[in-house]
Write an enzyme that holds these catalytic residues in place. Sequence first.
Site, mmCIF file in Angstrom:
data_model
loop_
_atom_site.group_PDB
_atom_site.id
_atom_site.type_symbol
_atom_site.label_atom_id
_atom_site.label_comp_id
_atom_site.label_asym_id
_atom_site.label_seq_id
_atom_site.Cartn_x
_atom_site.Cartn_y
_atom_site.Cartn_z
ATOM 1 N N ASP A 265 83.072 64.521 55.530
ATOM 2 C CA ASP A 265 84.093 63.962 54.647
ATOM 3 C C ASP A 265 84.999 65.099 54.160
ATOM 4 O OD1 ASP A 265 84.708 61.340 52.913
ATOM 5 O OD2 ASP A 265 84.976 63.123 51.662
ATOM 6 N N ASN A 273 96.989 63.447 49.212
ATOM 7 C CA ASN A 273 97.952 62.343 49.271
ATOM 8 C C ASN A 273 98.754 62.229 47.978
ATOM 9 O OD1 ASN A 273 97.472 61.419 51.881
ATOM 10 N ND2 ASN A 273 95.751 60.143 51.242
ATOM 11 N N ASP A 282 98.262 62.757 56.462
ATOM 12 C CA ASP A 282 98.101 62.528 57.903
ATOM 13 C C ASP A 282 97.954 63.848 58.644
ATOM 14 O OD1 ASP A 282 98.288 59.839 57.466
ATOM 15 O OD2 ASP A 282 100.371 59.649 58.132
ATOM 16 N N GLU A 307 89.010 59.248 55.467
ATOM 17 C CA GLU A 307 88.852 60.697 55.601
ATOM 18 C C GLU A 307 87.460 61.072 56.101
ATOM 19 O OE1 GLU A 307 88.037 59.850 51.159
ATOM 20 O OE2 GLU A 307 89.175 59.010 52.834
#
Length: 408
Positions: A265, A273, A282, A307
């Site tokens: 993770d 973000n 991204d 993620e």
Amino acid sequence: MSLARLMLILPLLLCLILFATGVPRMAGWVADSGTLLVVVLGAGGALLLVLAQVFNQGRIGHMALLVLASFALQHYGLPAPGVAYSGPAYWLLFWLALLLPLNIVLIRWLPEYRPWSVGALSWPVLLLVQLVLVWAVPRSPLFVDAYSWVQSWQLQAGGGGLPLPAWMSATLAAGILLTRLPRQPDTVLAMLGVLLLQALAFYFAASAGAPLLAALLSLLLLLVALLIHNHQLAFVDELTGIPGRRALLNDLRHRHGRYTLVMADIDHFKSFNDTHGHDVGDDVLRLVASQLRLVGGGGKAFRYGGEEFTLVFGSDDLKEVTAEVDRLRESIAVYPLVVRNKAGRPADNRSGKQQRGRQPKDKVLHVTMSFGVALRQPGEESEMLMKRADKALYKAKQNGRNRVERAR
């Protein structure tokens, strides 16, 4: 070279080899089973059109329609093998060989629609217009002047070969198809294969069955492209280019015995973000995937979702796997992610000189990941194994992140 590209290049080369080896034998096959082969071609083309409609593959559907139309015109409009081409027959062959490559290029650059949707009807209408013109011009007073120009490109002796304009058209079309080949080139490579097969069909038009063999192989190549494209959609994550969750579950379904599964993770991904925008998020996912793709020790990387990523190792050597995962963790942590200052970029060279030295520099970010490693126990279901790896991942996050923890 990507797997998708290799998966289509091999069938393309195989189809070309089959054409080269099959043309000398087609005369006997056509004599024995010509009608059956034509029926198979028609049924295959209809099936491909239906599949293209179901899977929203307008280009594949249009290419199938073009192949069927080209074969029908050659089969019913050209003389029997061994008969010299002249008059309307030569006129038809000339324009078929000239226009087909240009139609393939047109299909390549048209928007993707369902084959029988309203938006996709523009190309079949244009194809129909071309057919009407090719049929009507020889029957009009303009035919004399137009035929004189076509006649100036008379085919080589015996009816073999292609006129120079057709060579130029095919070469130009091939160059355009290969220019800026997309990341997933399955359909475009299939178009190139069809172009080559149809050019060969025109070149050997005087050989019995050559157009039929080229049409059959063209439809086969288009079917392979359709299957590869849908396999990519189902099993490959579009953003990162690595296998997705469905591919992972399919992989685990076929694994037996002892193996090692790793859940991973990205640390603080939401902050990337929120702070830098989804475009940077991204980029982070692509960066992580590119590093995980380099996993050694027989491991394979998957994007589990969001993620989260998963690594699967065929090895049951927990110490060796943990060392490889830790190497990956470190390579990701030290890899710089450059965030470009797009808003402050100058509009031209003059503005750039004036602003040089005064613009804020691009930011360099670093990404870290946490990993949970679990060794499959005898008889353990994959769902339970994933839960144990996920618990180890949660422990890694509790213990400060950017670390590897083993499951109990």
